[in-house]
Design an enzyme around this catalytic site. Structure first.
Site, PDB file in Angstrom:
ATOM      1  N   PRO A 177      -6.885   9.614  14.301  1.00  0.00           N
ATOM      2  CA  PRO A 177      -5.999  10.770  14.420  1.00  0.00           C
ATOM      3  C   PRO A 177      -4.882  10.555  15.439  1.00  0.00           C
ATOM      4  O   PRO A 177      -3.891  11.282  15.435  1.00  0.00           O
ATOM      5  CB  PRO A 177      -6.930  11.909  14.845  1.00  0.00           C
ATOM      6  CG  PRO A 177      -8.148  11.260  15.366  1.00  0.00           C
ATOM      7  CD  PRO A 177      -8.247   9.913  14.730  1.00  0.00           C
TER       8      PRO A 177
ATOM      9  N   GLU B  88       5.182  -2.816  -5.142  1.00  0.00           N
ATOM     10  CA  GLU B  88       5.825  -3.335  -3.928  1.00  0.00           C
ATOM     11  C   GLU B  88       5.982  -4.847  -3.900  1.00  0.00           C
ATOM     12  O   GLU B  88       6.809  -5.354  -3.150  1.00  0.00           O
ATOM     13  CB  GLU B  88       5.048  -2.876  -2.696  1.00  0.00           C
ATOM     14  CG  GLU B  88       5.124  -1.372  -2.521  1.00  0.00           C
ATOM     15  CD  GLU B  88       4.335  -0.849  -1.336  1.00  0.00           C
ATOM     16  OE1 GLU B  88       3.656  -1.646  -0.647  1.00  0.00           O
ATOM     17  OE2 GLU B  88       4.379   0.375  -1.108  1.00  0.00           O
TER      18      GLU B  88
ATOM     19  N   GLY C 115       0.816  -1.211   0.000  1.00  0.00           N
ATOM     20  CA  GLY C 115       0.000   0.000   0.000  1.00  0.00           C
ATOM     21  C   GLY C 115       0.842   1.250   0.000  1.00  0.00           C
ATOM     22  O   GLY C 115       2.059   1.199   0.139  1.00  0.00           O
TER      23      GLY C 115
ATOM     24  N   GLU D   1      11.536  -8.648   1.805  1.00  0.00           N
ATOM     25  CA  GLU D   1      10.924  -9.956   1.560  1.00  0.00           C
ATOM     26  C   GLU D   1       9.471  -9.750   1.168  1.00  0.00           C
ATOM     27  O   GLU D   1       8.830  -8.806   1.632  1.00  0.00           O
ATOM     28  CB  GLU D   1      10.918 -10.822   2.828  1.00  0.00           C
ATOM     29  CG  GLU D   1      12.267 -11.233   3.354  1.00  0.00           C
ATOM     30  CD  GLU D   1      12.122 -12.032   4.642  1.00  0.00           C
ATOM     31  OE1 GLU D   1      11.643 -13.202   4.563  1.00  0.00           O
ATOM     32  OE2 GLU D   1      12.464 -11.508   5.698  1.00  0.00           O
TER      33      GLU D   1
ATOM     34  N   GLU E  27       0.135   0.269  -6.154  1.00  0.00           N
ATOM     35  CA  GLU E  27       1.051   0.045  -5.035  1.00  0.00           C
ATOM     36  C   GLU E  27       1.371  -1.435  -4.854  1.00  0.00           C
ATOM     37  O   GLU E  27       2.512  -1.794  -4.573  1.00  0.00           O
ATOM     38  CB  GLU E  27       0.470   0.633  -3.744  1.00  0.00           C
ATOM     39  CG  GLU E  27       0.524   2.143  -3.673  1.00  0.00           C
ATOM     40  CD  GLU E  27       1.914   2.697  -3.413  1.00  0.00           C
ATOM     41  OE1 GLU E  27       2.835   1.945  -3.022  1.00  0.00           O
ATOM     42  OE2 GLU E  27       2.080   3.919  -3.599  1.00  0.00           O
TER      43      GLU E  27
END
Length: 155
Positions: free
Chosen positions: A85, A68, A48, A121, A64
């Site tokens: 938050p 990745e 992500g 990995e 993403e």
């Protein structure tokens, strides 16, 4: 760039940015989940990252994951929204980002597993195998929501 996660920590620095991001729980035909070990903190995580101008959030999730992990995916649904938050990421460059992540469920459609400049990995795990892996609380929360059917979760 290094990153430190703080979750509900009174010693955390104050957030100075808010960036929409996608995370992805990729599940294969055998029910295994895809994880990557991050370069910046050495912990296991979902693929992500931040949304770019001109793309949709599901498109961000697909991009993403490809960047990745080397895999192409199809988004199937929503696991949840994660906007605490009290959860911030402090980066070496001074940015302190408040959590704003939409987590998607996806299945692999092609590609080959590969590490990236963000991972050391990339591997498939049976869901129960993830229990003892080192990971930040926010990632564990997403996996738990998916595993125990809290779909969609709003946190």
């Amino acid at each position: 760039m290094g990153r430190r996660d703080y979750e509900n920590d009174p010693a955390a620095p104050a957030a100075n940015s808010l960036v929409p991001a996608a995370s992805v729980i990729v599940v294969d035909a055998d029910g295994r989940v895809l994880l990557q070990r991050r370069v910046d903190n050495g912990k296991w995580a979902l693929p992500g990252g931040r949304m770019e101008i001109g793309e949709t959030l599901p498109g961000c999730a697909v991009r993403e994951t490809r960047e990745e992990t080397g895999l192409d995916v199809e988004v199937l649904g929503l696991v949840g929204t994660y906007t605490n938050p009290g959860h911030v990421f402090a980066y070496d460059d001074g940015e302190v980002r408040q959590e704003f992540s939409i987590c998607f469920l996806a299945r692999p459609t092609g590609g080959e597993l590969a590490v990236s400049d963000e991972s050391t990995e990339v591997a498939w795990f049976e869901p129960a195998e993830t229990d003892d892996l080192p990971m930040v609380a926010g990632i564990r929360k997403r996996l738990t929501d998916w595993r125990y059917g809290k779909t969609p979760a709003f946190r």
